[in-house]
Motif scaffolding. Structure first.
Motif, mmCIF file in Angstrom:
data_model
loop_
_atom_site.group_PDB
_atom_site.id
_atom_site.type_symbol
_atom_site.label_atom_id
_atom_site.label_comp_id
_atom_site.label_asym_id
_atom_site.label_seq_id
_atom_site.Cartn_x
_atom_site.Cartn_y
_atom_site.Cartn_z
ATOM 1 N N ASP A 1 39.550 44.762 50.124
ATOM 2 C CA ASP A 1 39.862 46.155 49.792
ATOM 3 C C ASP A 1 38.651 46.769 49.101
ATOM 4 N N GLU A 2 37.991 47.691 49.777
ATOM 5 C CA GLU A 2 36.782 48.281 49.222
ATOM 6 C C GLU A 2 37.059 49.020 47.909
ATOM 7 N N ASP A 3 38.208 49.660 47.812
ATOM 8 C CA ASP A 3 38.527 50.373 46.581
ATOM 9 C C ASP A 3 38.711 49.411 45.412
ATOM 10 N N ALA A 4 39.357 48.267 45.682
ATOM 11 C CA ALA A 4 39.558 47.269 44.628
ATOM 12 C C ALA A 4 38.228 46.700 44.158
ATOM 13 N N LEU A 5 37.336 46.418 45.096
ATOM 14 C CA LEU A 5 36.030 45.891 44.732
ATOM 15 C C LEU A 5 35.229 46.919 43.933
ATOM 16 N N LYS A 6 35.311 48.171 44.349
ATOM 17 C CA LYS A 6 34.598 49.241 43.653
ATOM 18 C C LYS A 6 35.110 49.384 42.221
ATOM 19 N N TYR A 7 36.418 49.320 42.061
ATOM 20 C CA TYR A 7 37.016 49.447 40.731
ATOM 21 C C TYR A 7 36.632 48.263 39.842
ATOM 22 N N PHE A 8 36.688 47.045 40.397
ATOM 23 C CA PHE A 8 36.359 45.851 39.620
ATOM 24 C C PHE A 8 34.901 45.883 39.180
ATOM 25 N N PHE B 1 16.906 44.905 36.968
ATOM 26 C CA PHE B 1 17.824 44.934 38.114
ATOM 27 C C PHE B 1 19.179 45.443 37.630
ATOM 28 N N LYS B 2 19.490 46.686 37.934
ATOM 29 C CA LYS B 2 20.754 47.294 37.540
ATOM 30 C C LYS B 2 21.424 47.884 38.774
ATOM 31 N N PRO B 3 22.262 47.099 39.429
ATOM 32 C CA PRO B 3 22.897 47.606 40.652
ATOM 33 C C PRO B 3 23.743 48.835 40.370
ATOM 34 N N LYS B 4 23.603 49.826 41.226
ATOM 35 C CA LYS B 4 24.351 51.069 41.070
ATOM 36 C C LYS B 4 25.677 51.024 41.815
ATOM 37 N N ASP B 5 25.759 50.127 42.767
ATOM 38 C CA ASP B 5 26.951 50.054 43.609
ATOM 39 C C ASP B 5 27.306 48.593 43.842
ATOM 40 N N TYR B 6 28.607 48.301 43.985
ATOM 41 C CA TYR B 6 29.038 46.910 44.148
ATOM 42 C C TYR B 6 28.481 46.264 45.411
ATOM 43 N N THR B 7 28.127 47.066 46.399
ATOM 44 C CA THR B 7 27.615 46.493 47.643
ATOM 45 C C THR B 7 26.301 45.757 47.436
ATOM 46 N N GLU B 8 25.581 46.071 46.351
ATOM 47 C CA GLU B 8 24.320 45.398 46.070
ATOM 48 C C GLU B 8 24.547 43.964 45.588
ATOM 49 N N VAL B 9 25.731 43.694 45.057
ATOM 50 C CA VAL B 9 26.062 42.347 44.580
ATOM 51 C C VAL B 9 27.451 41.962 45.081
ATOM 52 N N ARG B 10 27.735 42.316 46.313
ATOM 53 C CA ARG B 10 29.091 42.174 46.849
ATOM 54 C C ARG B 10 29.636 40.754 46.739
ATOM 55 N N GLU B 11 28.825 39.755 47.107
ATOM 56 C CA GLU B 11 29.310 38.377 47.099
ATOM 57 C C GLU B 11 29.756 37.955 45.711
ATOM 58 N N LEU B 12 28.990 38.362 44.692
ATOM 59 C CA LEU B 12 29.338 38.007 43.325
ATOM 60 C C LEU B 12 30.610 38.728 42.875
ATOM 61 N N VAL B 13 30.745 39.982 43.256
ATOM 62 C CA VAL B 13 31.929 40.750 42.867
ATOM 63 C C VAL B 13 33.179 40.179 43.532
ATOM 64 N N VAL B 14 33.076 39.848 44.806
ATOM 65 C CA VAL B 14 34.221 39.257 45.517
ATOM 66 C C VAL B 14 34.649 37.961 44.855
ATOM 67 N N ALA B 15 33.684 37.085 44.572
ATOM 68 C CA ALA B 15 34.004 35.798 43.955
ATOM 69 C C ALA B 15 34.636 35.993 42.575
ATOM 70 N N LYS C 1 33.011 48.570 38.735
ATOM 71 C CA LYS C 1 32.848 49.612 37.727
ATOM 72 C C LYS C 1 33.322 49.136 36.365
ATOM 73 N N LYS C 2 34.404 48.382 36.363
ATOM 74 C CA LYS C 2 34.981 47.883 35.116
ATOM 75 C C LYS C 2 34.109 46.806 34.486
ATOM 76 N N ASN C 3 33.380 46.052 35.315
ATOM 77 C CA ASN C 3 32.577 44.927 34.817
ATOM 78 C C ASN C 3 31.089 45.086 35.128
ATOM 79 N N LYS C 4 30.642 46.331 35.195
ATOM 80 C CA LYS C 4 29.276 46.623 35.649
ATOM 81 C C LYS C 4 28.218 45.900 34.825
ATOM 82 N N LYS C 5 28.412 45.801 33.520
ATOM 83 C CA LYS C 5 27.402 45.180 32.666
ATOM 84 C C LYS C 5 27.162 43.721 33.025
ATOM 85 N N LYS C 6 28.180 43.078 33.565
ATOM 86 C CA LYS C 6 28.056 41.667 33.920
ATOM 87 C C LYS C 6 27.002 41.436 34.987
ATOM 88 N N TYR C 7 26.743 42.432 35.818
ATOM 89 C CA TYR C 7 25.831 42.279 36.944
ATOM 90 C C TYR C 7 24.452 42.891 36.685
#
Length: 378
Positions: free
Chosen positions: A310-317, A330-344, A319-325
């Motif tokens: 769910d792209e919306d769920a990944l985007k929300y997660f 290197f400061k990703p602006k969008d979850y797609t830049e670190v998608r594998e890590l966000v999914v995991a 945004k909520k945990n942006k500092k972790k990445y």
């Protein structure tokens, strides 16, 4: 081949039949687990993990989690579905006669598992086929300072400049790359199809032509220089059989059965229970296949799996945990830049919540007196 065979093989937990003197070690709700089943599973696991082996107490916790999932699958009546019963019947008909392809360590690799690996490889490769990839790699710590980041970048730029001037890639990899495994092989990483690398690495790799080298670029783990040595369509099954058998064997050896993370673990109760539930087989080997298939079917209907897609769920997660990445430089602006890590991370989070809920739903009671006798009785 359907994907269940490899999943069942990897979820296989060897157990012994219940002997006359085989006390119950723990219960999950009304489901009992005997000492012999736990012992054989534990001994089998540590025989494949000589380094960093788990203690009995640690393995007990992971095995309880495994049984919690089995119990949840049974109560969701997954074994009452037509799909489960058809697949289980197929397992019964094919498992006894599966030819053995090869042996890896102490494990024999059935043909069905290798067939599945081959089918999965062809699917991922698609029209891009496979690429033979070499690299020179220098890691960057997650909390590296801006100065440290610039230092690594400059080192890689110097290496790249030497390569442009004619330096041998293999020799440079041996001398500078900090990925020990590939450095020992002149930088060779192996053959890859899409979906097997971090997205930022994959995007660069598949954009290269044969013999082309990338400029140094930063990924979530460090700086890379990639060299695409060759590109090919997926070979025939006979050509790749031995290589795939070895890969399947290594996955079995290095992944603890009860610690496997499903692609999301919170399940939705099945509604298409058109048949009565099967009876859990008493034969130890068949019981393992039965439970493995239960968890395979469970994973297909998991809320966690759907959320990870769910792209919306990944985007929300994200945004909520942006500092972790984030890290210096290197400061990703969008979850797609670190998608594998966000999914995991999202799946891990959902798994933790689900396991906590299962522990509330199914009280776990451990017989501590029996636990003290594990691997110590005669």
């Amino acid at each position: 081949m359907k994907s269940l065979f490899l999943f069942v093989l990897m979820m296989l937990v060897p157990v012994l039949g219940q002997a006359a003197d085989d006390p119950i070690l723990f219960t999950v709700g009304d489901m009992a687990v005997t000492r012999s089943e736990f012992e054989q599973s534990y001994l089998k696991t540590i025989s494949y993990h000589q380094e960093g082996r788990q203690s009995v107490a640690d393995f007990l916790d992971s095995y309880i989690v495994y049984k919690l999932k089995v119990k949840a699958a049974l109560d969701a009546h997954i074994d009452a579905t037509t799909e489960f019963q058809e697949e289980y019947a197929r397992c019964l008909s094919e498992t006894p006669v599966q030819p053995i392809v090869t042996t890896v360590g102490k494990m024999t690799i059935p043909e069905a598992a290798v067939n599945h690996a081959y089918d999965n490889l062809k699917r991922k490769a698609g029209t891009d086929g496979q690429i033979s990839l070499y690299q020179i790699f220098m890691p960057v710590a997650q909390k590296a300072s801006r100065e440290e980041l610039r230092h690594v970048q400059q080192r890689m730029e110097n290496v790249y400049r030497d390569l442009q001037r004619g330096a041998d890639f293999g020799q440079m990899a041996q001398q500078y790359s900090q990925d020990r495994q590939s450095a020992q092989k002149n930088g060779a990483m192996g053959w890859f199809s899409r979906g097997q690398l971090f997205k930022e690495i994959e995007d660069v790799a598949f954009s290269l032509g044969i013999g082309e080298m990338s400029r140094p670029f930063l990924s979530t783990v460090g700086y890379h220089i990639l060299l695409l040595k060759d590109r090919k369509p997926v070979g025939s099954y006979e050509q790749m059989k031995d290589e795939l058998a070895a890969e399947v064997g290594q996955r079995q050896i290095h992944r603890q059965t009860t610690a496997n993370r499903l692609q999301g673990d919170v399940i939705e109760r099945k509604k298409d229970t058109s048949l009565v539930s099967c009876q859990m087989p008493s034969d130890p080997t068949l019981r393992c296949y039965y439970e493995g298939l239960l968890l395979f079917e469970q994973s297909k209907h998991s809320v966690g799996r759907h959320a990870a897609e769910d792209e919306d769920a990944l985007k929300y997660f994200f945004k909520k945990n942006k500092k972790k990445y984030r890290r210096k430089g290197f400061k990703p602006k969008d979850y797609t830049e670190v998608r594998e890590l966000v999914v995991a991370d999202l799946q891990d989070e959902m798994n933790k919540h689900w396991i906590a809920d299962l522990r509330k739903q199914y009280p776990v009671r451990v017989n501590k007196k029996v636990l003290k006798t594990v691997n110590k009785h005669q």
